[in-house]
Design an enzyme around this catalytic site. Structure first.
Site, short mmCIF file in Angstrom:
data_model
loop_
_atom_site.label_atom_id
_atom_site.label_comp_id
_atom_site.label_asym_id
_atom_site.label_seq_id
_atom_site.Cartn_x
_atom_site.Cartn_y
_atom_site.Cartn_z
N ASP A 8 59.34 37.51 -5.30
CA ASP A 8 59.04 37.10 -3.94
C ASP A 8 58.91 38.36 -3.08
O ASP A 8 59.02 39.49 -3.61
CB ASP A 8 60.14 36.18 -3.41
CG ASP A 8 59.66 35.26 -2.29
OD1 ASP A 8 58.51 35.39 -1.85
OD2 ASP A 8 60.45 34.40 -1.85
N HIS A 116 64.54 31.69 5.21
CA HIS A 116 63.83 30.43 5.29
C HIS A 116 63.96 29.76 3.93
O HIS A 116 64.47 30.35 2.99
CB HIS A 116 62.34 30.63 5.65
CG HIS A 116 61.57 31.35 4.59
ND1 HIS A 116 61.61 32.71 4.42
CD2 HIS A 116 60.72 30.89 3.63
CE1 HIS A 116 60.84 33.07 3.41
NE2 HIS A 116 60.29 31.97 2.91
#
Length: 279
Positions: A8, A116
């Site tokens: 990521d 998030h």
């Protein structure tokens, strides 16, 4: 040894600004280089530990961030948007271990840099079998459903703490300490990448990898930020409304959890018109 690496971007060394995560944003190209360098540190460790195959998936946004021209030439790279298993695309039960590089803390995590869950703002909270989940728990659960343990998590301090909460004594490398959602005290990338390499190498040689095992059936509950998103997602067979802004899915196959969450996120991005932004 066969190693899977999911990469990521928010937890990559040196990055704090949402613009650095978005194609066309200020600093994005440099962000892609840093993301690739963090990935290469883990890949190099895997091959130095004796891996004969390393599969790397680009797990950020549209999956077109890792630099194919700079990635370690010995690996295989999975990239591109709308991959069915998204952050876990390419993983199957034949892998010995999975490494999660550049991961971040779940939505609302204190001092979590760019925190998030799955989307910038559309998802308020996510639960798997009643446990609050970020992407670390979600993807560790997917790996566990395939019998694959986790050998490394890298990201900010909040992500590493979340990984330990989910997996126990998982090898983790904190490359930055969050001061707020968009600010952090950074370890310079060259030093951070050396730590990633050293920790991954030690973990892969020792082979004491934790695995997250959950029992079927699996229930995914999502608290969205808008009623319109929940109602739109509830049209999908198997997804039901459980409140004005919440949906729920129960399945015996964990791949449904990951796959249908990806479909719901695509719908949410269109309905909410905010899919590319953090807020």
């Amino acid at each position: 040894m066969k190693v899977f690496v999911s990469v990521d971007m928010e937890g990559v060394s040196g990055l704090t600004d949402p613009e650095e995560m978005r194609a066309g944003g200020r600093g994005y190209e440099r962000g892609c280089e840093l993301m690739t360098a963090d990935a290469n540190a883990a890949i190099r460790a895997a091959f130095d530990a004796g891996a004969d195959r390393v599969v790397v998936t680009d797990a950020h946004g549209g999956g077109r961030n890792l630099r194919a021209d700079l990635i370690d030439e010995r690996c295989t790279l999975v990239r591109g948007p709308y991959k069915p298993m998204r952050m876990g695309e390419g993983l199957d039960s034949t892998f010995d271990v999975a490494l999660y590089v550049g991961y971040h803390a779940r939505a609302g995590a204190e001092r979590g840099v760019l925190n998030h869950t799955w989307m910038g703002r559309e998802i308020q909270n996510l639960y798997v079998n009643g446990e609050i989940a970020g992407e670390i728990r979600l993807m560790a659960g997917y790996a566990g459903s395939l019998g694959v343990p986790i050998g490394l998590v890298t990201g900010d301090e909040a992500a590493c703490a979340e990984a330990r909460d989910v997996l126990g004594a998982v090898p983790a490398v904190a490359v930055k300490r969050g001061l707020d959602r968009y600010a952090a005290e950074l370890i310079p990338p060259a030093r951070a990448q050396e730590r990633i390499y050293e920790t991954a190498l030690r973990s892969l040689r020792e082979e004491r990898w934790p695995q997250l095992t959950m029992s079927a059936p699996y229930t995914l509950a999502v608290e969205w930020n808008a009623t319109a998103i929940a109602q739109s997602c509830a049209v999908i067979p198997g997804v039901r409304l459980t409140g004005p802004r919440t949906t729920e899915l129960t399945t015996d196959d964990y791949a449904d959890v990951v796959g249908l969450l990806g479909v719901c996120a695509t719908i949410a991005g269109e309905v909410g018109c905010t899919g590319r932004n953090y807020g």
